[in-house]
Design a protein around this motif. Structure first.
Motif, PDB file in Angstrom:
ATOM      1  N   GLN A  41       0.859  -1.177   0.000  1.00 51.84           N
ATOM      2  CA  GLN A  41       0.000   0.000   0.000  1.00 51.84           C
ATOM      3  C   GLN A  41       0.897   1.229   0.000  1.00 51.84           C
ATOM      4  O   GLN A  41       1.694   1.434   0.921  1.00 51.84           O
ATOM      5  N   VAL A  43       1.172   5.493  -0.801  1.00 55.20           N
ATOM      6  CA  VAL A  43       0.397   6.727  -0.886  1.00 55.20           C
ATOM      7  C   VAL A  43       1.152   7.745  -1.741  1.00 55.20           C
ATOM      8  O   VAL A  43       2.377   7.827  -1.704  1.00 55.20           O
ATOM      9  N   TYR A  71      -2.798   4.881  -3.132  1.00 62.85           N
ATOM     10  CA  TYR A  71      -3.723   5.775  -2.431  1.00 62.85           C
ATOM     11  C   TYR A  71      -3.367   7.223  -2.790  1.00 62.85           C
ATOM     12  O   TYR A  71      -2.223   7.654  -2.584  1.00 62.85           O
ATOM     13  N   LEU A  73      -3.513  11.195  -2.475  1.00 63.53           N
ATOM     14  CA  LEU A  73      -3.796  12.362  -1.642  1.00 63.53           C
ATOM     15  C   LEU A  73      -4.150  13.583  -2.488  1.00 63.53           C
ATOM     16  O   LEU A  73      -4.630  14.583  -1.962  1.00 63.53           O
ATOM     17  N   VAL A  81       2.642  13.981   3.042  1.00 67.01           N
ATOM     18  CA  VAL A  81       2.885  12.600   2.611  1.00 67.01           C
ATOM     19  C   VAL A  81       3.690  11.875   3.681  1.00 67.01           C
ATOM     20  O   VAL A  81       3.386  10.732   4.052  1.00 67.01           O
ATOM     21  N   VAL A  84       1.372  11.100   6.647  1.00 67.00           N
ATOM     22  CA  VAL A  84       0.402  10.040   6.365  1.00 67.00           C
ATOM     23  C   VAL A  84       1.087   8.679   6.316  1.00 67.00           C
ATOM     24  O   VAL A  84       0.564   7.684   6.840  1.00 67.00           O
ATOM     25  N   VAL A  85       2.268   8.613   5.706  1.00 62.46           N
ATOM     26  CA  VAL A  85       2.991   7.337   5.621  1.00 62.46           C
ATOM     27  C   VAL A  85       3.238   6.758   7.009  1.00 62.46           C
ATOM     28  O   VAL A  85       2.958   5.589   7.281  1.00 62.46           O
ATOM     29  N   GLU A  88      -0.276   6.174   9.136  1.00 61.91           N
ATOM     30  CA  GLU A  88      -1.308   5.296   8.571  1.00 61.91           C
ATOM     31  C   GLU A  88      -0.733   3.951   8.144  1.00 61.91           C
ATOM     32  O   GLU A  88      -1.406   3.166   7.476  1.00 61.91           O
ATOM     33  N   PHE A  90       1.558   2.995   5.902  1.00 63.85           N
ATOM     34  CA  PHE A  90       1.814   2.674   4.499  1.00 63.85           C
ATOM     35  C   PHE A  90       3.231   2.128   4.351  1.00 63.85           C
ATOM     36  O   PHE A  90       4.114   2.398   5.182  1.00 63.85           O
ATOM     37  N   GLY A  93       5.776   6.234   0.669  1.00 59.04           N
ATOM     38  CA  GLY A  93       5.031   7.323   0.053  1.00 59.04           C
ATOM     39  C   GLY A  93       5.811   7.893  -1.108  1.00 59.04           C
ATOM     40  O   GLY A  93       7.039   7.761  -1.178  1.00 59.04           O
ATOM     41  N   PHE A 151      -7.774   9.059  -1.523  1.00 57.26           N
ATOM     42  CA  PHE A 151      -7.421   9.155  -0.115  1.00 57.26           C
ATOM     43  C   PHE A 151      -7.272  10.606   0.328  1.00 57.26           C
ATOM     44  O   PHE A 151      -6.385  10.958   1.113  1.00 57.26           O
ATOM     45  N   GLY A 154      -6.735  11.495   3.980  1.00 59.53           N
ATOM     46  CA  GLY A 154      -5.408  11.522   4.600  1.00 59.53           C
ATOM     47  C   GLY A 154      -4.881  12.943   4.710  1.00 59.53           C
ATOM     48  O   GLY A 154      -4.314  13.328   5.741  1.00 59.53           O
TER      49      GLY A 154
END
Length: 448
Positions: A41, A43, A71, A73, A81, A84-85, A88, A90, A93, A151, A154
């Motif tokens: 996954q 982002v 995903y 953004l 980024v 979020v990485v 969340e 991921f 990113g 996403f 995010g």
């Protein structure tokens, strides 16, 4: 420094130096590399350049073809980024941006699962795959093909994170923001409005080609003029992907990364929150910063140029504040990368708590004049190691003593030696820079 990846990702003119094929292969590799034992996954964020959409679609094609879920953004900042990485979970990113470069350039920054820039050994593997197609990466088939997920939520969580950081309202503060027609356009004003500031915004209408054009942190004169005309309390200018911030005080004076580190570092020290009473700088920070830090009892470390190296030092030693003169500032309590909007919030916190204007808070730092000259050479290493050049540098250093310094270093991206002198006045800077450069000419090292 690799063939494609420098200290700030894979960057170049869109479809000249950095092409859609490059982006597709980066996506193919990352989707495979992080998906060896699970469905990866990943982002993706982008800035406002026209080519960012093209590269986003190309990266997504490569990622999903290798079986990863992508995903999106959409338009957002580099630090969002990173945030979020790491929050969340991921695998990694990707930020599509060329930072402060003109709109026709673009770049791909890969961020690891800790929210920091990707490890050099993985970048080297990506470069090998781009050049010779090794390893052979299979295509995903049937239900293993990846999917694309909207996403935007995010980015909204990142905005909420920023709003939660200040401990005091910005009510009655008149704040100017220059969003550089870039990533900050989608984030900054809503953050300052939510904290109560009277917010005045310029250059927040991106059209795909006006990012960084005569605005933002690299063209600070626009914000200086705006702050004076509107009689604002303070102004903040961001670059294209909003990972750096340059401030302007209420008088319209520029407050660069060195001054921001001093103001925030002294404040954190007073609060007992400056770990080790130390800030992390690069070798390009001004001598005036170090002298002011000495007076304030703040220690400092110096790294190579690049916020990547600042971050590595901070994480290894547990330091809470570091950055670059250019405005990449890292507050490790809240982020693992430079964050322009976060930096402006931290400066606001100091202004409100101390009840002093920014011009007063920076007055203790006397910035030394600095002159930097780029000299094109045939061989950087040979030019820097030349005995006559080294002798000239030693002579200048001895002549300056404690009242200045000389720095000679190789450019990381060009066949250039950078000669920089700091001294009490401009004439002394020019004298000693020319003294070293003339020796380089006499030795036959200069190509132009």
């Amino acid at each position: 420094m690799g063939k494609y990846f420098g200290t700030d990702g894979f960057r170049g003119e869109a479809n000249i130096d950095l092409t859609v094929e490059h982006a597709y292969k980066v996506g193919r590799f990352l989707g495979w590399y992080f998906g060896k034992d699970h469905k990866a996954q990943i982002v993706i964020g982008k800035d406002t350049r026209r080519s960012s959409y093209m590269f986003e679609y190309s990266l997504v094609a490569g990622l999903t073809a290798s079986g990863a879920d992508a995903y999106l953004l959409h338009v957002t900042t580099t630090p969002s980024v990173s945030y979020v990485v790491r929050t969340e979970n991921f695998d990694c990113g990707i930020m599509i941006s060329a930072s402060h470069n003109p709109f026709y350039d673009n770049g791909i920054k890969v961020i690891n699962g800790l929210g920091q820039k990707l490890e050099a050994d993985i970048e080297a593997q990506i470069e090998a795959y781009i050049d010779d197609g090794t390893p052979k990466i299979p295509f995903a088939t049937r239900e293993d093909i990846g999917r694309t997920v909207d996403f935007a939520a995010g980015r909204n969580r990142y905005i909420g994170h920023l709003i939660s950081i200040p401990t005091k309202s910005f009510k009655n503060m008149r704040v100017g923001l220059d969003c550089s027609n870039g990533s900050a356009s989608s984030v900054a004003k809503s953050v300052f409005d939510a904290i109560g500031a009277k917010t005045y915004v310029i250059h927040n209408e991106p059209d795909g080609t006006n990012i960084n054009r005569g605005c933002g942190s690299t063209h600070i004169e626009e914000l200086q003029k705006y702050v004076r005309e509107k009689h604002l309390d303070v102004g903040f200018a961001y670059d294209g992907d909003a990972d750096r911030c340059i401030a302007v005080d209420e008088l319209g004076n520029v407050v660069d990364g060195d001054l921001i580190m001093y103001v925030c570092g002294k404040y954190l020290k007073e609060k007992g929150q400056l770990n080790g009473d130390t800030i992390v700088t690069t070798i390009m920070s001004n001598l005036g910063l170090y002298k002011a830090c000495d007076r304030a009892g703040i220690r400092y470390e110096k790294t190579a140029v690049g916020d990547k190296y600042v971050c590595e030092n901070m994480m290894a030693n547990g330091y809470s504040l570091g950055g670059e003169q250019s405005g990449h500032i890292i507050f490790s309590k809240h982020a693992t990368t430079g964050d322009g909007i976060l930096t402006s919030l931290m400066v606001m916190e100091v202004l409100i708590d101390k009840k002093l204007p920014l011009s007063t808070l920076t007055a203790e730092v006397v910035i030394y004049p600095q002159l930097l000259k780029n000299v094109r050479v045939a061989n950087k290493a040979a030019a820097k190691a030349n005995p006559a050049v080294q002798k000239a540098v030693e002579d200048v250093a001895e002549a300056l003593g404690d009242d200045g310094r000389i720095l000679v270093r190789e450019s990381g991206t060009e066949p250039v030696i950078r000669v920089m002198v700091e001294a009490p006045d401009d004439a002394t800077c020019a004298k000693y820079v020319d003294q070293v450069v003339s020796v380089m000419h006499k030795e036959g090292l200069v190509t132009e």
